[in-house]
Scaffold this motif. Structure first.
Motif, PDB file in Angstrom:
ATOM      1  N   PHE A 146     -37.394  -7.990 -11.511  1.00  0.00           N
ATOM      2  CA  PHE A 146     -37.557  -7.426 -10.169  1.00  0.00           C
ATOM      3  C   PHE A 146     -37.970  -5.972 -10.366  1.00  0.00           C
ATOM      4  O   PHE A 146     -37.193  -5.152 -10.853  1.00  0.00           O
ATOM      5  N   GLN A 147     -39.217  -5.650  -9.990  1.00  0.00           N
ATOM      6  CA  GLN A 147     -39.828  -4.399 -10.416  1.00  0.00           C
ATOM      7  C   GLN A 147     -39.251  -3.155  -9.738  1.00  0.00           C
ATOM      8  O   GLN A 147     -39.435  -2.051 -10.231  1.00  0.00           O
ATOM      9  N   LEU A 148     -38.552  -3.308  -8.603  1.00  0.00           N
ATOM     10  CA  LEU A 148     -37.993  -2.148  -7.904  1.00  0.00           C
ATOM     11  C   LEU A 148     -36.473  -2.193  -7.816  1.00  0.00           C
ATOM     12  O   LEU A 148     -35.868  -1.313  -7.199  1.00  0.00           O
ATOM     13  N   ALA A 149     -35.834  -3.190  -8.413  1.00  0.00           N
ATOM     14  CA  ALA A 149     -34.386  -3.342  -8.312  1.00  0.00           C
ATOM     15  C   ALA A 149     -33.686  -2.595  -9.439  1.00  0.00           C
ATOM     16  O   ALA A 149     -34.254  -2.365 -10.516  1.00  0.00           O
ATOM     17  N   GLY A 150     -32.428  -2.224  -9.195  1.00  0.00           N
ATOM     18  CA  GLY A 150     -31.616  -1.629 -10.248  1.00  0.00           C
ATOM     19  C   GLY A 150     -31.332  -2.645 -11.336  1.00  0.00           C
ATOM     20  O   GLY A 150     -31.323  -3.858 -11.103  1.00  0.00           O
ATOM     21  N   TYR A 151     -31.025  -2.124 -12.527  1.00  0.00           N
ATOM     22  CA  TYR A 151     -30.868  -3.020 -13.673  1.00  0.00           C
ATOM     23  C   TYR A 151     -29.661  -3.938 -13.530  1.00  0.00           C
ATOM     24  O   TYR A 151     -29.648  -5.057 -14.051  1.00  0.00           O
ATOM     25  N   TYR A 152     -28.609  -3.487 -12.827  1.00  0.00           N
ATOM     26  CA  TYR A 152     -27.418  -4.312 -12.637  1.00  0.00           C
ATOM     27  C   TYR A 152     -27.058  -4.427 -11.156  1.00  0.00           C
ATOM     28  O   TYR A 152     -25.940  -4.778 -10.810  1.00  0.00           O
ATOM     29  N   GLN A 153     -28.026  -4.168 -10.298  1.00  0.00           N
ATOM     30  CA  GLN A 153     -27.801  -4.143  -8.855  1.00  0.00           C
ATOM     31  C   GLN A 153     -27.343  -5.489  -8.320  1.00  0.00           C
ATOM     32  O   GLN A 153     -26.508  -5.554  -7.396  1.00  0.00           O
ATOM     33  N   PHE A 154     -27.862  -6.581  -8.889  1.00  0.00           N
ATOM     34  CA  PHE A 154     -27.551  -7.905  -8.360  1.00  0.00           C
ATOM     35  C   PHE A 154     -26.779  -8.776  -9.355  1.00  0.00           C
ATOM     36  O   PHE A 154     -26.692  -9.995  -9.179  1.00  0.00           O
ATOM     37  N   SER A 155     -26.224  -8.152 -10.388  1.00  0.00           N
ATOM     38  CA  SER A 155     -25.398  -8.914 -11.327  1.00  0.00           C
ATOM     39  C   SER A 155     -24.249  -9.565 -10.568  1.00  0.00           C
ATOM     40  O   SER A 155     -23.630  -8.950  -9.698  1.00  0.00           O
ATOM     41  N   THR A 156     -23.932 -10.814 -10.911  1.00  0.00           N
ATOM     42  CA  THR A 156     -23.022 -11.574 -10.052  1.00  0.00           C
ATOM     43  C   THR A 156     -22.199 -12.583 -10.842  1.00  0.00           C
ATOM     44  O   THR A 156     -22.560 -12.966 -11.971  1.00  0.00           O
ATOM     45  N   THR A 157     -21.106 -13.002 -10.211  1.00  0.00           N
ATOM     46  CA  THR A 157     -20.307 -14.137 -10.709  1.00  0.00           C
ATOM     47  C   THR A 157     -20.270 -15.238  -9.648  1.00  0.00           C
ATOM     48  O   THR A 157     -19.344 -16.059  -9.637  1.00  0.00           O
ATOM     49  N   ALA A 158     -21.255 -15.255  -8.764  1.00  0.00           N
ATOM     50  CA  ALA A 158     -21.300 -16.240  -7.683  1.00  0.00           C
ATOM     51  C   ALA A 158     -21.405 -17.651  -8.245  1.00  0.00           C
ATOM     52  O   ALA A 158     -21.938 -17.877  -9.337  1.00  0.00           O
ATOM     53  N   ASN A 186     -41.286 -11.794  -5.886  1.00  0.00           N
ATOM     54  CA  ASN A 186     -40.071 -12.063  -6.635  1.00  0.00           C
ATOM     55  C   ASN A 186     -38.923 -12.145  -5.634  1.00  0.00           C
ATOM     56  O   ASN A 186     -38.808 -11.283  -4.756  1.00  0.00           O
ATOM     57  N   ALA A 187     -38.077 -13.157  -5.749  1.00  0.00           N
ATOM     58  CA  ALA A 187     -37.028 -13.346  -4.755  1.00  0.00           C
ATOM     59  C   ALA A 187     -35.731 -13.787  -5.421  1.00  0.00           C
ATOM     60  O   ALA A 187     -35.739 -14.496  -6.431  1.00  0.00           O
ATOM     61  N   LEU A 188     -34.614 -13.334  -4.836  1.00  0.00           N
ATOM     62  CA  LEU A 188     -33.283 -13.688  -5.323  1.00  0.00           C
ATOM     63  C   LEU A 188     -32.384 -13.943  -4.126  1.00  0.00           C
ATOM     64  O   LEU A 188     -32.328 -13.140  -3.187  1.00  0.00           O
ATOM     65  N   TYR A 189     -31.670 -15.072  -4.167  1.00  0.00           N
ATOM     66  CA  TYR A 189     -30.723 -15.385  -3.093  1.00  0.00           C
ATOM     67  C   TYR A 189     -29.376 -15.724  -3.710  1.00  0.00           C
ATOM     68  O   TYR A 189     -29.257 -16.627  -4.541  1.00  0.00           O
ATOM     69  N   ILE A 190     -28.348 -14.942  -3.299  1.00  0.00           N
ATOM     70  CA  ILE A 190     -26.985 -15.199  -3.764  1.00  0.00           C
ATOM     71  C   ILE A 190     -26.135 -15.716  -2.611  1.00  0.00           C
ATOM     72  O   ILE A 190     -25.455 -16.731  -2.729  1.00  0.00           O
ATOM     73  N   ASN A 191     -26.168 -15.007  -1.485  1.00  0.00           N
ATOM     74  CA  ASN A 191     -25.518 -15.475  -0.265  1.00  0.00           C
ATOM     75  C   ASN A 191     -26.200 -14.806   0.922  1.00  0.00           C
ATOM     76  O   ASN A 191     -27.178 -14.069   0.753  1.00  0.00           O
ATOM     77  N   THR A 192     -25.661 -15.028   2.104  1.00  0.00           N
ATOM     78  CA  THR A 192     -26.343 -14.546   3.317  1.00  0.00           C
ATOM     79  C   THR A 192     -26.408 -13.038   3.405  1.00  0.00           C
ATOM     80  O   THR A 192     -27.254 -12.483   4.117  1.00  0.00           O
ATOM     81  N   THR A 193     -25.553 -12.332   2.689  1.00  0.00           N
ATOM     82  CA  THR A 193     -25.569 -10.865   2.737  1.00  0.00           C
ATOM     83  C   THR A 193     -25.997 -10.240   1.419  1.00  0.00           C
ATOM     84  O   THR A 193     -25.938  -9.021   1.266  1.00  0.00           O
ATOM     85  N   ASP A 194     -26.373 -11.058   0.480  1.00  0.00           N
ATOM     86  CA  ASP A 194     -26.787 -10.530  -0.830  1.00  0.00           C
ATOM     87  C   ASP A 194     -28.040 -11.264  -1.293  1.00  0.00           C
ATOM     88  O   ASP A 194     -27.969 -12.239  -2.043  1.00  0.00           O
ATOM     89  N   HIS A 195     -29.155 -10.794  -0.808  1.00  0.00           N
ATOM     90  CA  HIS A 195     -30.426 -11.386  -1.227  1.00  0.00           C
ATOM     91  C   HIS A 195     -31.496 -10.296  -1.218  1.00  0.00           C
ATOM     92  O   HIS A 195     -31.372  -9.280  -0.528  1.00  0.00           O
ATOM     93  N   TYR A 196     -32.539 -10.531  -1.986  1.00  0.00           N
ATOM     94  CA  TYR A 196     -33.551  -9.500  -2.197  1.00  0.00           C
ATOM     95  C   TYR A 196     -34.904 -10.166  -2.426  1.00  0.00           C
ATOM     96  O   TYR A 196     -35.006 -11.197  -3.107  1.00  0.00           O
TER      97      TYR A 196
END
Length: 850
Positions: free
Chosen positions: A736-748, A783-793
């Protein structure tokens, strides 16, 4: 089928006992030599081609024959000959083709008659493309590449006199750099699609290895003409008789001629626009049945040709049956004059002994598309002299003689002490101080088996970070091939020292690659054992490289690299199976220690305020505690439909049209060796490059994953996604070219991720004058990422690639739930040369693959 092949081999192996040669030269009516003319025995597909000096040779049994000599642009000539007990020398003189013009051509306000002929040919294109469901034939190829100039330096790399001599060049950089020929038997079937090529013999000048023989079937009956498997333009080229060809080409009727009782129309084809993938030249089409008689066309860089300056394709068809015409001979002539390198080449193919619609045995076609006979490279000079349908030229005879003699001399004496001493001395004296700026790469030659060793340049291992200050890496290596066990052994120590925190981190990686010699090397095993003390990124995919982080920290205070120390032992095993399935198992023990910043030095003091803590502060608020981890990881991947080339002693995959399916399962094991982790996670991905020809190339990498168990998960074991906060682009299709390196790290327990981009490869930009002249191409995607309804990019991008054949520039906009949109620009590599350069890092040394 087998009987026919055995009979064929018997004939060519014993032919000199009862056959004679018919040889000669082909001239024009003006007395000039006429290269690459076709000489056929009338009523058959057996014959010969003249070489570039217009000489030809055919071996025939005693009897009476009618030879037909043809060349595009010249009237065919026949000669009847009788073969006895002596060789026969004849010459052909071909008159320039006299074209008869129809009256309609000169009438005013009338469409050129070429268009009516082309329309007929377009209507019949699909019929002739599908006319033959299956065929067999024999194929002779001769490939030659000549250098006319080689500079003393290429891209700063010096080319020594010794290098030129090894290539077989003279002092001016001229000479043959590649010469090979092969004799093969081909079988092809359209429904279902299948192909098999048995290479019966192969010869490479200066080598006893087989040549890389690929049948260059170029069919102008296809809408999109593929040349060299898309390497010269991934979009392919529009056929002059494609369904939509009238939109792309202009046609001019040149007249007609008669050959063997049939009228042939000659038509000049010209692209309507520059920088489109279009041919220029002549196509000859028969009257009434509207099929291709012959073709002589050219591609240049103004026709979207990549890599080469020009490529000329000539084809001459012959009657395989009264109703079926097939390519009899094909010549590909190319030139390249770039970076001071001036070279040219000719790839000659002669197809003969056609058999239409044969019946193949069951399971004749399999996943091996090209198979080399075990004796392919051992044929004698007498064998080649009796079988090749295109005689060698004087310089080719000399090239074989000189380079083969040198090869035999080197290999016959390789075990002598004098030669071994000479090889060792030729590397020069070892000067250790050179390792500061240059790699040391040495080979130790000895009678019991040679081995390689070296040290990577120290300057390459220097980096700066806020934890260690200046860090230096000393990276020696040792490699040896174990002949008796068909295995390769590698030992790679890594000694790292941080000057600011004074920490020494030594480790070593030992690899053993085993090859099952009886199974053609396709069933491979790799064993890896590594251990010691090291520093690791929290994300083992290493999304930011040390050099990028060093520059970012020193100039702007951007210390994006986050490291921790660990004592570790890693054991790995990987295996590749016959069906293309790959298995990888890793067992890892880590004793993880936190690292804190020890310096905030930047070149500009004001930037030191931007220094951040050395842990993924986006996800955790304080440094992690020291702990131990035992982790088992299993990776499975497969790409269905894999095809292979089988060499005499190896087997190589050449890919598949199907996607790659990858599955990972990772388990953190508690209470073993004091392990504190306890989790289970999985990830499934599908990726592929889909070539849509004129529409471009679609690339994607999509998948899902999640945690099944999160009883004890530390930040190192989160599911990380590669971010990027620098101007330098991250790994395309995995970042993800504009995201932080650990911005979306998860245990979902579930997430979905997708990377999609479309490379237009000249589509659209070839309508913009400046961009089409520069050959800059459009690329777009998301580029897309979906974790839950409040955590997606999601981020969308559009850019240009193939800038100076290397660079790619993207404009990106990112969308995150409940936060303002962000925009940015990234510069990476992409295009003709840039695609071979990777963005980002491939991970740590304890990883391995095929």
């Amino acid at each position: 089928m087998k009987r026919k092949l055995l009979l064929f081999l018997f004939i060519i192996g014993t032919g000199r006992l009862f056959a004679q040669k018919v040889y000669g030269t082909v001239f024009t009516d003006k007395g000039d030599l006429l290269p690459y003319a076709s000489i056929n025995i009338k009523g058959t597909t057996v014959g010969s081609d003249a070489n570039s000096n217009a000489h030809f040779s055919i071996t025939l049994s005693p009897g009476t024959y009618t030879l037909v000599c043809q060349h595009i642009g010249y009237a065919a000539t026949e000669k009847k000959i009788t073969i006895g007990n002596e060789d026969v020398n004849i010459s052909f003189i071909l008159n320039e083709q006299k074209l008869v013009m129809q009256d309609v051509v000169i009438r005013a306000n009338r469409e050129d008659p070429a268009y009516a002929i082309i329309r007929h040919a377009i209507k019949k294109r699909s019929y002739y493309d599908k006319q033959v469901n299956a065929f067999e034939c024999d194929l002779y190829t001769k490939d030659i590449i000549k250098l006319y100039n080689l500079p003393d330096k290429i891209m700063g790399q010096k080319i020594s006199v010794g290098d030129k001599n090894e290539m077989g060049l003279d002092s001016t950089g001229r000479g043959i750099i590649y010469l090979s020929e092969s004799l093969s038997h081909i079988a092809s079937r359209k429904k279902p699609d299948a192909f098999k090529m048995n290479v019966l013999s192969s010869r490479v000048s200066g080598s006893k290895e087989v040549g890389l023989t690929f049948p260059t079937f170029i069919s102008f009956y296809q809408n999109n003409v593929d040349v060299f498997d898309g390497k010269l333009n991934s979009r392919g080229f529009v056929s002059p008789i494609a369904d939509g060809a009238l939109v792309f080409y202009k046609y001019k009727y040149l007249g007609s001629f008669w050959e063997d009782g049939k009228e042939i129309n000659s038509i000049r084809i010209t692209p309507r626009r520059k920088y489109e993938p279009l041919f220029s030249g002549i196509i000859n089409i028969s009257e009434d049945d509207w099929r291709i008689h012959s073709i002589d066309v050219t591609l240049t860089q103004k026709a979207a040709l990549e890599l080469l300056d020009s490529l000329q394709i000539t084809q001459l068809y012959t009657s395989a049956t009264p109703d079926v015409w097939r390519v009899k001979n094909q010549v590909l002539s190319f030139r390249l004059n770039q970076f001071g390198i001036n070279l040219a080449g000719n790839f000659v193919s002669v197809y003969y002994n056609y058999l239409i619609d044969p019946v193949f045995p069951k399971k004749y076609f399999d996943n091996v598309v090209i198979k080399y006979d075990t004796a392919a490279s051992t044929r004698s000079k007498a064998y080649w002299d009796s079988t090749r349908p295109v005689p060698l030229e004087k310089e080719e005879v000399k090239d074989y003689k000189v380079k083969d003699s040198l090869y035999d001399q080197r290999n016959d004496s390789v075990q002598t002490t004098a030669v071994i001493d000479s090889l060792n001395k030729a590397q020069g004296k070892l000067q250790l101080y050179t390792v500061i700026w240059n790699d040391i790469d040495r080979t130790n030659y000895n009678k019991k088996g040679s081995y390689n060793w070296g040290i990577h340049a120290l300057v390459e291992g220097l980096e700066y970070n806020t934890m260690e200050g200046i860090a230096a890496n000393l990276q020696p290596y040792f490699e040896k091939y174990l002949r008796h066990s068909y295995a390769s052994l590698s030992v790679e120590p890594d000694i790292r020292y941080g000057f600011n925190n004074t920490h020494l981190n030594p480790s070593v990686n030992i690899g053993l690659e085993m090859k099952d010699h009886t199974d053609k090397n396709i069933n491979r095993h790799i064993w890896n054992l590594s251990g010691g003390k090291r520093v690791s990124q929290f994300n083992k995919s290493s999304p930011i490289t040390p050099i990028i982080n060093s520059l970012g920290t020193l100039f702007w205070g951007e210390n994006f690299l986050k490291l921790y120390e660990n004592y570790f032992v890693n054991f790995g095993y990987a295996r590749k199976f016959k069906n293309g399935l790959k298995l990888k198992i890793d067992g890892l023990y880590e004793d993880r220690l936190p690292l804190d910043n020890t310096t905030n030095f930047t070149f500009f003091k004001k930037d030191s305020i931007y220094i951040t803590p050395n842990y993924p502060y986006e996800q955790i608020s304080a440094q992690f505690p020291r702990h131990q981890a035992v982790i088992i990881s299993v990776d499975l991947s497969i790409r269905p439909g894999q095809k292979y080339i089988e060499f005499p002693h190896s087997k190589v995959s050449i890919g598949s049209n199907f996607p790659l399916f990858s599955l990972n399962y990772t388990k953190g094991v508690k209470n073993i060796l004091g392990s504190d982790v306890d989790f289970d996670k999985w990830r499934f991905m599908i990726s592929n490059d889909a070539n849509l020809k004129l529409a471009g190339t679609l690339k994607y990498n999509i998948g899902a994953g999640g945690f099944l168990n999160t009883n004890a998960v530390f930040i190192q074991d989160y599911q990380h996604f590669n971010g990027n906060r620098t101007l330098s682009a991250g790994d395309y299709l995995n970042s993800f070219q504009l995201a932080g390196y650990y911005q979306f790290s998860t245990t979902a327990n579930i997430f979905g991720v997708g990377h999609v981009e479309h490379h237009f490869n000249g589509l659209l930009t070839n309508k913009i004058p400046l961009l089409k002249k520069l050959d800059w191409n459009l690329v777009a995607g998301s580029n897309a990422l979906y974790i839950n309804t409040t955590d997606h990019y999601t981020e969308a991008f559009i850019g240009l690639e193939n800038i100076f054949k290397i660079f790619r520039v993207d404009f990106i906009e990112g969308y995150q739930y409940s936060k303002p949109n962000i925009t940015g620009i990234c510069i990476g590599t992409g295009g003709l040369l840039g695609n071979s350069i990777s963005n980002g890092s491939s991970g740590e040394k304890d990883g391995f693959g095929f």
